[in-house]
Design an enzyme around this catalytic site. Structure first.
Site, PDB file in Angstrom:
ATOM      1  CE  LYS A  87      -4.298   1.253   2.147  1.00 16.49           C
ATOM      2  NZ  LYS A  87      -4.966   0.976   3.484  1.00 16.49           N
TER       3      LYS A  87
HETATM    4  C1  E4P Z   1      -8.197   2.163   3.371  1.00 22.17           C
HETATM    5  O1  E4P Z   1      -7.685   1.342   3.105  1.00 22.17           O
HETATM    6  C2  E4P Z   1      -8.239   2.985   4.677  1.00 22.17           C
HETATM    7  O2  E4P Z   1      -7.739   1.741   5.650  1.00 22.17           O
HETATM    8  C3  E4P Z   1      -9.669   3.305   5.294  1.00 22.17           C
HETATM    9  O3  E4P Z   1     -10.647   2.670   4.315  1.00 22.17           O
HETATM   10  C4  E4P Z   1      -9.915   4.512   5.985  1.00 22.17           C
HETATM   11  O4  E4P Z   1     -11.006   4.722   6.449  1.00 22.17           O
HETATM   12  P1  E4P Z   1     -11.100   5.554   7.763  1.00 22.17           P
HETATM   13  O5  E4P Z   1     -11.603   6.788   7.136  1.00 22.17           O
HETATM   14  O6  E4P Z   1     -12.424   5.095   8.433  1.00 22.17           O
HETATM   15  O7  E4P Z   1     -10.108   5.759   8.366  1.00 22.17           O
END
Ligand code: E4P
Length: 217
Positions: A87
């Site tokens: 990522k």
């Molecule tokens: C995506 O991969 C992120 O981990 C995640 O969806 C972020 O979500 P949040 O806005 O609830 O922290």
């Protein structure tokens, strides 16, 4: 539509896996910290533990923000397990690293996508997935679903292979709306996934069936 769970909590990952609908897991540094997973060795072991629970891709996020650092960290994460997807944040050095990984056959998830232009760049660089953060856009009174629609149109226009991983899902309607738009994957909390199970008429109907069955005994 593929279902990913957005957590580093092993119990929740097991619960979603046991439900039989889980296609993968996404994590981020905040989610790892929330579970009290600190230190490089523990973080790396936790990724392996997640891979051993789920049959599918597991996104592991780099912390570096310079090209060399992202590449070193990403190659090391990818070597941990064949299910790991690296990522990478949507920054200039990240885009360069995604192109590098793509040329090497290492799969990537370009994270922190908040505009169609960013999604276009990540696809051009060869990202396997892009993560537009739907809920965080909604949080600032901007239409997150509209972004998913724009990206779907652009990717379909040019037949990009990059998969749209709708992220920052907050509730079950986000999942349904993303499915209607044609997002390839959604990643969200267990609560949003299990909320899809519920309907009061299902509960009332089942109660009546069981009561009528009991009368016939
Ligand atoms: C995506 O991969 C992120 O981990 C995640 O969806 C972020 O979500 P949040 O806005 O609830 O922290």
């Amino acid at each position: 539509m593929k279902f990913f769970i957005d957590t580093a909590n092993l119990d929740q990952i097991k619960e979603a896996q046991n439900l039989g609908i889980l296609d993968g897991v996404t994590t981020n540094p905040s989610l790892m910290a929330k579970e009290g997973i600190h230190g490089e060795d523990r973080v790396r072991q936790h990724y392996v533990d997640i891979c051993e629970i789920v049959d599918g891709d597991v996104s592991a996020e780099v912390i570096s923000t310079d090209f060399e650092g992202i590449v070193t960290e990403g190659e090391s994460l990818a070597a941990l397990h064949e299910q790991i997807v690296v990522k990478v944040p949507m920054i200039k050095e990240g885009v360069k690293a995604i192109k590098y990984f793509s040329d090497k056959g290492i799969r990537t998830n370009c994270t922190l996508i908040f505009s169609a232009g960013q999604a276009l760049l990540a696809a051009k660089a060869g990202a396997s997935y892009i993560s537009p953060f739907l809920g965080r856009l909604d949080d600032i009174s901007t239409d997150g679903l509209n972004l998913i629609e724009e990206i779907r149109t652009i990717y379909d226009n040019y037949l990009f292979d990059t998969e749209i991983l709708a992220a920052s899902i907050r509730h079950p309607m986000h999942i349904i709306d993303c499915a209607k738009i044609g997002a390839d994957i959604m990643t969200g909390p267990l609560s949003a996934i299990t909320a899809l199970l519920n309907h009061p008429l299902t509960d009332i109907g089942l109660e009546k069936f069981l009561a009528d069955h009991a009368k016939n005994k």
